[in-house]
Design a protein around this motif. Structure first.
Motif, mmCIF file in Angstrom:
data_model
loop_
_atom_site.group_PDB
_atom_site.id
_atom_site.type_symbol
_atom_site.label_atom_id
_atom_site.label_comp_id
_atom_site.label_asym_id
_atom_site.label_seq_id
_atom_site.Cartn_x
_atom_site.Cartn_y
_atom_site.Cartn_z
ATOM 1 N N UNK A 193 0.673 -1.323 0.488
ATOM 2 C CA UNK A 193 -0.239 -0.001 -0.601
ATOM 3 C C UNK A 193 1.004 1.359 -0.361
ATOM 4 N N UNK A 194 1.490 1.077 0.725
ATOM 5 C CA UNK A 194 2.982 2.351 0.816
ATOM 6 C C UNK A 194 3.299 2.600 -0.520
ATOM 7 N N UNK A 195 3.888 1.703 -1.382
ATOM 8 C CA UNK A 195 4.595 2.124 -2.802
ATOM 9 C C UNK A 195 3.542 2.437 -3.301
ATOM 10 N N UNK A 196 2.489 2.243 -3.803
ATOM 11 C CA UNK A 196 1.678 2.413 -4.690
ATOM 12 C C UNK A 196 0.977 4.116 -3.745
ATOM 13 N N UNK A 197 0.574 4.316 -1.965
ATOM 14 C CA UNK A 197 0.715 5.728 -2.537
ATOM 15 C C UNK A 197 1.577 6.759 -2.920
ATOM 16 N N UNK A 198 2.701 6.265 -2.389
ATOM 17 C CA UNK A 198 4.205 7.007 -3.646
ATOM 18 C C UNK A 198 4.041 6.905 -4.752
ATOM 19 N N UNK A 199 3.514 6.416 -5.811
ATOM 20 C CA UNK A 199 2.967 6.160 -6.830
ATOM 21 C C UNK A 199 1.494 6.725 -7.191
ATOM 22 N N UNK A 200 1.238 7.508 -6.267
ATOM 23 C CA UNK A 200 -0.438 8.169 -6.498
ATOM 24 C C UNK A 200 -0.269 9.632 -5.940
ATOM 25 N N UNK A 201 1.423 10.091 -5.805
ATOM 26 C CA UNK A 201 1.358 11.323 -4.627
ATOM 27 C C UNK A 201 2.609 11.613 -5.962
ATOM 28 N N UNK A 202 2.949 10.675 -6.478
ATOM 29 C CA UNK A 202 3.854 11.178 -7.551
ATOM 30 C C UNK A 202 3.030 11.710 -9.059
ATOM 31 N N UNK A 203 2.054 10.705 -9.501
ATOM 32 C CA UNK A 203 0.969 10.985 -10.346
ATOM 33 C C UNK A 203 0.299 12.688 -10.390
ATOM 34 N N UNK A 204 -0.252 13.142 -8.920
ATOM 35 C CA UNK A 204 -0.854 14.063 -8.428
ATOM 36 C C UNK A 204 0.427 15.592 -8.776
ATOM 37 N N UNK A 205 1.287 15.038 -8.478
ATOM 38 C CA UNK A 205 2.813 16.255 -8.525
ATOM 39 C C UNK A 205 2.950 16.317 -10.559
ATOM 40 N N UNK A 206 2.738 15.433 -10.753
ATOM 41 C CA UNK A 206 2.396 15.790 -12.462
ATOM 42 C C UNK A 206 1.191 16.086 -13.198
ATOM 43 N N UNK A 207 0.177 15.794 -12.405
ATOM 44 C CA UNK A 207 -0.922 16.283 -12.824
ATOM 45 C C UNK A 207 -0.821 17.857 -12.972
ATOM 46 N N UNK A 208 -0.248 17.892 -10.949
ATOM 47 C CA UNK A 208 -0.010 19.240 -10.792
ATOM 48 C C UNK A 208 0.455 20.557 -12.254
#
Length: 212
Positions: A193-208
């Motif tokens: 789950x922690x690895x996936x959360x990291x992917x989500x934060x990265x995707x949010x950063x790219x989206x921003x």
């Protein structure tokens, strides 16, 4: 495919029965919520009438009938639940999405292109995660938990699903979906789950960065 991007982020989790999708979805949702992000957790089939019919009808409906039920439920859930949450800027965590249809309807001998036709226009996830791993470990988990559908009760289900999900990953990538495969039979659920959360934060950063 729907190419209009909405403010929120859609994370989908797919994988063989018994691989740990529901546990992972819960842990990811809880972790994201603790970080202060607006999160909406859901699953497919949905809890609407169409979804319940598909969820509990795998012994009754097969092939195209089940494929149409699952696709109709997905389109309805997108319109009534998922897209509104994305419009509001939420991170939507969805347990199962198109990858599961490619696999399960494929096991019912529905051609891949037909599955895509039925799902034409669905919202493309910002991040699609497929949980996979050792078929024997997944099978042991599934037998301990019990099968939720005729697919999961089949004796060779885990091996077939693992193989089919690998093909589904390739198919999604051919259509330019952002897909990540995560090994889910070696590390504990919290680590996954922690690895996936990291992917989500990265995707949010790219989206921003893409939408200043």
């Amino acid at each position: 495919m729907n190419t209009t991007r909405l403010p929120g982020l859609l994370l989908t989790l797919d994988g063989p029965g018994g691989v740990g999708k529901s546990t992972t979805a819960r842990l990811v949702t809880e972790t994201l919520a603790r970080s202060g992000l607006p999160v909406h957790s859901t699953a497919q089939p949905s809890r609407a009438r169409l979804g319940e019919l598909a969820r509990h009808g795998t012994d009754t409906y097969r092939g195209m009938a089940l494929a149409c039920l699952c696709a109709a439920d997905r389109h309805h859930q997108l319109d009534t639940e998922i897209l509104p949450a994305l419009v509001e800027g939420a991170v939507v965590v969805c347990d199962r999405y198109v990858a599961s249809s490619l696999v399960l309807q494929g096991l019912d001998d529905v051609p891949t292109e037909v599955v895509w036709q039925l799902n034409q226009g669905v919202y493309q996830p910002d991040l699609s995660v497929v949980l996979t791993g050792d078929a024997q470990v997944i099978s042991a988990r599934l037998r301990a938990r019990g099968g939720h559908s005729r697919f999961e009760r089949a004796p060779d289900n885990s091996l077939r699903e693992v193989r089919c999900y690998l093909r589904a990953i390739d198919n999604l990538r051919e259509r330019d979906w952002s897909v990540t495969s995560v090994e889910a039979t070696t590390d504990p659920p919290e680590t996954i789950a922690a690895a996936i959360v990291s992917l989500v934060h990265h995707a949010l950063t790219e989206k921003s960065a893409a939408c200043p």
